[in-house]
Design a protein around this motif. Sequence first.
Motif, PDB file in Angstrom:
ATOM      1  N   LEU A  30      -6.600  43.492  21.990  1.00 32.74           N
ATOM      2  CA  LEU A  30      -6.528  42.030  21.992  1.00 32.74           C
ATOM      3  C   LEU A  30      -5.836  41.541  23.264  1.00 32.74           C
ATOM      4  N   TYR A  31      -4.767  42.216  23.637  1.00 30.65           N
ATOM      5  CA  TYR A  31      -4.011  41.792  24.817  1.00 30.65           C
ATOM      6  C   TYR A  31      -4.892  41.847  26.073  1.00 30.65           C
ATOM      7  N   GLU A  32      -5.636  42.943  26.192  1.00 25.89           N
ATOM      8  CA  GLU A  32      -6.501  43.081  27.376  1.00 25.89           C
ATOM      9  C   GLU A  32      -7.603  42.023  27.376  1.00 25.89           C
ATOM     10  N   LEU A  33      -8.082  41.691  26.201  1.00 30.35           N
ATOM     11  CA  LEU A  33      -9.109  40.644  26.112  1.00 30.35           C
ATOM     12  C   LEU A  33      -8.513  39.287  26.523  1.00 30.35           C
ATOM     13  N   LEU A  34      -7.273  39.035  26.102  1.00 29.99           N
ATOM     14  CA  LEU A  34      -6.621  37.772  26.477  1.00 29.99           C
ATOM     15  C   LEU A  34      -6.430  37.695  27.989  1.00 29.99           C
TER      16      LEU A  34
ATOM     17  N   GLY B   2     -12.461  29.616  30.294  1.00 37.57           N
ATOM     18  CA  GLY B   2     -12.994  28.573  29.410  1.00 37.57           C
ATOM     19  C   GLY B   2     -13.392  29.115  28.046  1.00 37.57           C
ATOM     20  N   VAL B   3     -13.051  30.366  27.797  1.00 39.87           N
ATOM     21  CA  VAL B   3     -13.349  30.967  26.489  1.00 39.87           C
ATOM     22  C   VAL B   3     -12.025  31.124  25.729  1.00 39.87           C
ATOM     23  N   ASP B   4     -11.985  30.631  24.502  1.00 41.00           N
ATOM     24  CA  ASP B   4     -10.784  30.795  23.675  1.00 41.00           C
ATOM     25  C   ASP B   4     -10.877  32.076  22.859  1.00 41.00           C
ATOM     26  N   VAL B   5      -9.715  32.554  22.414  1.00 44.38           N
ATOM     27  CA  VAL B   5      -9.683  33.759  21.590  1.00 44.38           C
ATOM     28  C   VAL B   5      -9.021  33.417  20.256  1.00 44.38           C
ATOM     29  N   TYR B   6      -9.675  33.829  19.181  1.00 43.76           N
ATOM     30  CA  TYR B   6      -9.152  33.607  17.821  1.00 43.76           C
ATOM     31  C   TYR B   6      -8.967  34.957  17.138  1.00 43.76           C
ATOM     32  N   THR B   7      -8.070  34.992  16.170  1.00 46.71           N
ATOM     33  CA  THR B   7      -7.897  36.212  15.379  1.00 46.71           C
ATOM     34  C   THR B   7      -8.565  36.043  14.020  1.00 46.71           C
TER      35      THR B   7
ATOM     36  N   GLY C 170     -17.567  51.425  14.531  1.00 49.06           N
ATOM     37  CA  GLY C 170     -18.960  51.467  14.968  1.00 49.06           C
ATOM     38  C   GLY C 170     -19.871  51.005  13.855  1.00 49.06           C
ATOM     39  N   PHE C 171     -20.990  50.463  14.264  1.00 43.83           N
ATOM     40  CA  PHE C 171     -22.005  50.070  13.293  1.00 43.83           C
ATOM     41  C   PHE C 171     -23.338  50.084  14.030  1.00 43.83           C
ATOM     42  N   PRO C 172     -24.389  50.683  13.431  1.00 42.46           N
ATOM     43  CA  PRO C 172     -25.646  50.754  14.154  1.00 42.46           C
ATOM     44  C   PRO C 172     -26.155  49.354  14.519  1.00 42.46           C
ATOM     45  N   GLY C 173     -26.446  49.155  15.778  1.00 42.52           N
ATOM     46  CA  GLY C 173     -26.937  47.856  16.234  1.00 42.52           C
ATOM     47  C   GLY C 173     -25.857  47.006  16.875  1.00 42.52           C
ATOM     48  N   PHE C 174     -24.570  47.269  16.566  1.00 41.31           N
ATOM     49  CA  PHE C 174     -23.488  46.534  17.232  1.00 41.31           C
ATOM     50  C   PHE C 174     -23.223  47.220  18.572  1.00 41.31           C
ATOM     51  N   LYS C 175     -22.879  46.429  19.586  1.00 39.64           N
ATOM     52  CA  LYS C 175     -22.567  47.006  20.909  1.00 39.64           C
ATOM     53  C   LYS C 175     -21.178  47.625  20.880  1.00 39.64           C
ATOM     54  N   HIS C 176     -21.039  48.814  21.462  1.00 36.31           N
ATOM     55  CA  HIS C 176     -19.738  49.483  21.448  1.00 36.31           C
ATOM     56  C   HIS C 176     -19.123  49.471  22.846  1.00 36.31           C
ATOM     57  N   ILE C 177     -17.853  49.107  22.918  1.00 34.46           N
ATOM     58  CA  ILE C 177     -17.154  49.073  24.208  1.00 34.46           C
ATOM     59  C   ILE C 177     -16.142  50.220  24.245  1.00 34.46           C
ATOM     60  N   GLU C 178     -16.281  51.108  25.199  1.00 40.13           N
ATOM     61  CA  GLU C 178     -15.389  52.271  25.326  1.00 40.13           C
ATOM     62  C   GLU C 178     -14.346  51.998  26.410  1.00 40.13           C
ATOM     63  N   ARG C 179     -13.225  52.706  26.324  1.00 37.29           N
ATOM     64  CA  ARG C 179     -12.239  52.630  27.405  1.00 37.29           C
ATOM     65  C   ARG C 179     -12.520  53.743  28.407  1.00 37.29           C
ATOM     66  N   LYS C 180     -12.561  53.408  29.691  1.00 33.42           N
ATOM     67  CA  LYS C 180     -12.640  54.467  30.702  1.00 33.42           C
ATOM     68  C   LYS C 180     -11.219  54.960  30.924  1.00 33.42           C
ATOM     69  N   PRO C 181     -11.019  56.281  30.988  1.00 35.81           N
ATOM     70  CA  PRO C 181      -9.659  56.809  31.066  1.00 35.81           C
ATOM     71  C   PRO C 181      -8.799  56.103  32.122  1.00 35.81           C
ATOM     72  N   GLY C 182      -7.601  55.719  31.690  1.00 37.53           N
ATOM     73  CA  GLY C 182      -6.637  55.127  32.617  1.00 37.53           C
ATOM     74  C   GLY C 182      -6.922  53.688  33.016  1.00 37.53           C
ATOM     75  N   GLN C 183      -7.909  53.054  32.395  1.00 39.85           N
ATOM     76  CA  GLN C 183      -8.239  51.677  32.791  1.00 39.85           C
ATOM     77  C   GLN C 183      -8.188  50.743  31.587  1.00 39.85           C
ATOM     78  N   PRO C 184      -8.043  49.447  31.854  1.00 39.86           N
ATOM     79  CA  PRO C 184      -8.188  48.507  30.729  1.00 39.86           C
ATOM     80  C   PRO C 184      -9.649  48.531  30.276  1.00 39.86           C
ATOM     81  N   LYS C 185      -9.894  48.146  29.026  1.00 38.74           N
ATOM     82  CA  LYS C 185     -11.291  48.079  28.579  1.00 38.74           C
ATOM     83  C   LYS C 185     -11.995  46.948  29.332  1.00 38.74           C
ATOM     84  N   ASP C 186     -13.252  47.127  29.577  1.00 35.90           N
ATOM     85  CA  ASP C 186     -14.001  46.102  30.290  1.00 35.90           C
ATOM     86  C   ASP C 186     -14.709  45.204  29.272  1.00 35.90           C
TER      87      ASP C 186
END
Length: 547
Positions: free
Chosen positions: A245-249, A256-261, A329-345
Amino acid sequence: MFCYQCQETAKGTGCTVRGVCGKTSDVANLQDLLLFVLKGIAHYRVQLRALDAVDHSADRFILDGLFMTITNANFDKQRFVEKIKEAIKLREQLKQTFLEKGGNPEKITFEGAFWTADTLEEMESKAGHVGVLSTENEDIRSLREMLTYGMKGMAAYTEHAHNLGHENPSIYEFIDRGLVATTLPLSADQLVQMVLECGKNGVDAMALLDKANTDTYGNPEITKVEIGVRKNPGILVSGHDLRDLYELLEQTEGTGVDVYTHSEMLPAHYYPAFKKYKHFAGNYGNSWWRQVYEFQHFNGPMLFTTNCIVPPHPDANYKDRVYTTGSTGFPGFKHIERKPGQPKDFSEIIEHAKRCPAPEAIESGSIIGGFAHNQVFALADKIVEAVKSGAIRKFFVMAGCDGRMKSREYYTEFARKLPKDTVILTAGCAKYRYNKLPLGDINGIPRVLDAGQCNDSYSLAVIALKLKEIFGVKDINELPIVYNIAWYEQKAVIVLLALLYLGVKNIHLGPTLPGFLSPNVAKVLVEKFGIAGITTVDDDLRFFLGN
Ligand code: FSO
Ligand code: SF4
């Protein structure tokens, strides 16, 4: 398939055709197979430790493997197939190290330590034979599974701490030993000991995560959280992983995009480090199972950082807007992985949000939370005074999980009918059953004190221990605290085992007792720890209030 790990298990005894959660039988079997190979890995790790050659290459892998099998975390068959392949590879490397260190291969006879497969067919033909029912004796099965579920919950919390750079090697050591214990011909007494030790490690895991969260993001403080919507497009974040969540914020700031929990992510608002983000707009909706209604109205993309995912209805308008990360994970949902040592993209989900309309309001107003240990200690004088003057008669710990079953309306009614001189201490998604009721306050202390996520049940235990010290009582059970806990999945199992380890007795667990407790194991829990179920609100209130 056979699965009875959660509270909603079919008929209270086991899902055998398809999970009530939506888990298909092929995925359930592959989860069992993954556990089977993880246990094989654990055998080598235990032996390597005995040779003074601790190997850390699989620390994180084991946590993640266990986490993926938790209720509602991962429904994606392909991810399990890949994970099993990786597990076999990792296990072979460990085996190699074990042999190089002079280990005796005859010491390891568990099949998961050498069984192998290259194709899906081979995996599937094995997967149906290594699950829960492969243990014949129902008491041994019950204890092995309780231990396994406790370790799954522990693994989830330990993984969140790991994500923030906090580790405790003794937890890894225990998980290895615990996994191995489920494969050995141990007696019921020996397994009971392991289950209790699991509780001790559960306390350590929650303490580790508490430290990771508070060191990184500061101590939760009293916070008013908006539950309405703003005019910008938004991203809705669910699950428990604060780093995600922190990296997304960070990445959405100024876009211009808000974040909700949603659901268990609500407590992120309580941390000072999250408050600095002006576009961190509020909490949208309620607990996990309401997502099927609430996501229909959110309009923007959703991100699952952990469970609980509910399979979307085939006609759901949000199906192509859901993203997963971490163990989910869920079939059909897009999955975002972390590249080692980096914030998630998160750029893809952010761009997606920009194309969406703003969320539709489903509620308005605000709720209050942030009563983790540090904040409650700051209010200690006021609370102690209220107890001494009789303004607060009793505390009711109502932590845990929410769920779909109608029987959970009990908790709303219970909260509503509690006398006005009582205070609810909560953590986890159970709170959504009563956190929007107008329950008022006692001398300025709200009658619902939300400590945070389910792992923040640790805070409730720390608060109880502090009160024990302040009131000078010998036993934590002498305090005016009643435990009426709601459970759903395996994180609640580790919370329960942790409370038992801390000496808490007479915990009431509902809405039903776990299906994985055999009658004999249930008897031990009743006799040793006074565990009980729930009855009706009125009868339970009379019982708890002693009148
Ligand atoms: Fe709830 Fe789901 Fe936190 Fe669980 S959202 S049920 S116990 O994952 O982990 O409280
Ligand atoms: Fe059934 Fe629960 Fe297992 Fe899902 S996780 S298959 S609902 S017991």
